[in-house]
Design an enzyme around this catalytic site. Structure first.
Site: not given
Lengths: 324, 324
Positions: B123, B147, B151
């Site tokens: 992402s 997050y 990632k």
């Protein structure tokens, strides 16, 4: 002030302990206790009025990190790690010690709700070729070794755990430490120190790469200065980007040798024998050469300004000021 | 050709399955088996001559990943993950699923000695402000969420495991997927899709930020194209830097609305009501705006070239070509 040092038996750990013993204080507070941890027992310094505890073991063992931080240190220096060559040769060991051990320590600090300053020694091995001529602070880390990968993951965890308030972390990416005291080792970078260290004690040293090879160095003394400064710096001034590329002296091997001639005389420099080794050169070619280190300099991290100064630091700190 | 898809019950997973069902082949070979995994049971497509298996569970559970790869897939699409808001709200869950689950899958593949192509959806959350006007491929990832951290760690592991030959990994950093089908959700980015999706079916949509906000989008159709291309691309052409920022359409919210007017008429665009929300704007301000994505484009990854095209893709794929 209670201080925990992991990797306390290593070269940088021992020099850091000696410096802390000499200063007697950190962040303006008297050092009351030192917790020294390594996989082998670190040597305990004799310090009046300081409670020194020795801990041994593998941080990735369940419960080990929790028991280590149970003494609630105010500052943690996390220096422990498997070196580059070993992490490449032994995949499981490298990930266990350099990643799982680091994460276990970070999680133990989180769960103990300590929020100490935590200084982590990362490495320029987080970078991988190809590189621009000067690597800026905003250059992406794309490691080409498992060691660099493990260091980078630790950096990224450190930044997130700091953002979350679990601790106040600073990661310092060390350049090659030179002149490294002791004996030559099998690291491909060993010659950078060897061509200075051996001639200064009357021994021959092998130079396996061309004199044009450019590389960035900082002395063991500077490495300790970086650690102390990282422990004392204002965290708010650092902001959310917690991992900093340390400054150093970027010189060619030829310039290293010229500095040796200036500092110790041409007879000493003649003890270097050029013996090209294609294998070593192939490895060294993939290494970063020069760093901008703008943020670290602005934040007050300072290294030597010439390679002459690096050699003089070695002569003072390791040879009692004498040249053979 | 045996394919494993994790996160198969999610929006992108379902669209990828539909595309594979339509194509019937991947990397020039007929698809013989599909292993579909998610935390909830994914819907099995009815495919003549294809052996479809449904798997449910948490990849971080000991043994789960090993049993999942026991069927020896040739290609793995690893889409599974906890979304951004949830990973921020629940620290343990995010690290367990997004980091431990991914590492468990990577290690299961390593230990099974499969060496499949492994496509991982990363992402643009790996990037954190401040940003240059256009984010180049060489810009350093400094995530500002757990997050994004998870990632990024997965990306770095993917690169090292690929370098080691444990699998042949490609990480694709997806921009915001727009127009996302379904209902509005609590994500701060929800309005980017909402201001297109709702008006097209006769409903009002709220715009919480100024029209000047610039953002990069790719359609769900493009996301699936990226996945297929990442599965089929020549790994040698990618080189050691395995994580690629996908292309997209960089437009302001005002340009999104102009595209809606052009495509569906001014009456449809009037269904957008501006209702500034300082909280959402504060979050959106920290997001990256525009990417260079030079490497991905050179490697043949292609997105839409205008936001009009993104809207038309939505009308074709989700509304059967009809506008309310």
């Amino acid at each position: 002030m209670r201080i925990l040092i992991t990797g306390a038996a290593g070269m940088v750990g021992r020099k850091l302990i000696a410096r802390l013993a000499k200063d007697g204080a950190l962040r303006g507070r008297k050092i009351a206790a030192l917790d020294l941890h390594d996989i082998v027992p670190p040597q305990a310094p004799t310090l009046a009025g300081v409670d020194v505890s020795i801990h041994t073991g593998d941080l990735s063992t369940p419960g080990a990190a929790a028991s280590l931080v149970a003494s609630r240190p105010d500052v943690i220096f996390h220096l422990a790690g498997i070196v580059s060559g070993e992490a490449e040769a032994n995949f499981d060991l490298g990930y266990r010690v350099n990643l799982d051990g680091t994460r276990a320590l970070f999680d133990a600090v989180r769960l103990a709700a300590l929020a100490p300053r935590l200084v982590f020694t990362s490495s320029i091995a987080v970078f991988g070729a190809p590189f621009p001529d000067v690597i800026p602070d905003e250059f992406h880390p794309t490691p080409l070794t498992s060691y660099g990968t493990q260091k980078l993951i630790s950096e990224v965890l450190l930044a997130d755990y700091t953002r979350r308030g679990f601790f106040d972390g600073i990661g310092i990416r060390l350049p090659t430490i030179c002149v490294r005291p002791g004996k030559p080792n099998k690291a491909a970078s060993s010659f950078f120190s060897g061509i200075i260290r051996e001639p200064l004690v009357g021994q021959e040293a092998i130079l396996p790469v061309p004199r044009s090879v450019l590389h960035t160095h900082a002395s063991p003394r500077s490495a300790v200065n970086f650690l102390i400064h990282a422990a004392e710096i204002d965290g708010d001034a650092v902001g959310p980007r917690r991992n900093l590329t340390m400054p150093g002296v970027a010189v060619t091997v030829g310039e290293q040798i010229e500095a040796l001639e200036r500092t110790a005389g041409p007879e000493v420099a003649k003890r270097i024998r050029e013996e090209p080794d294609e294998t070593i050169w192939a490895i060294v070619k993939g290494w970063p050469t020069r760093f901008e280190s703008r943020r670290a300099r602005e934040l007050g991290f300072a290294a030597e300004t010439s390679f002459d100064e690096i050699i003089r630091a070695h002569i003072e700190d390791e040879l009692g000021g004498k040249i053979a």
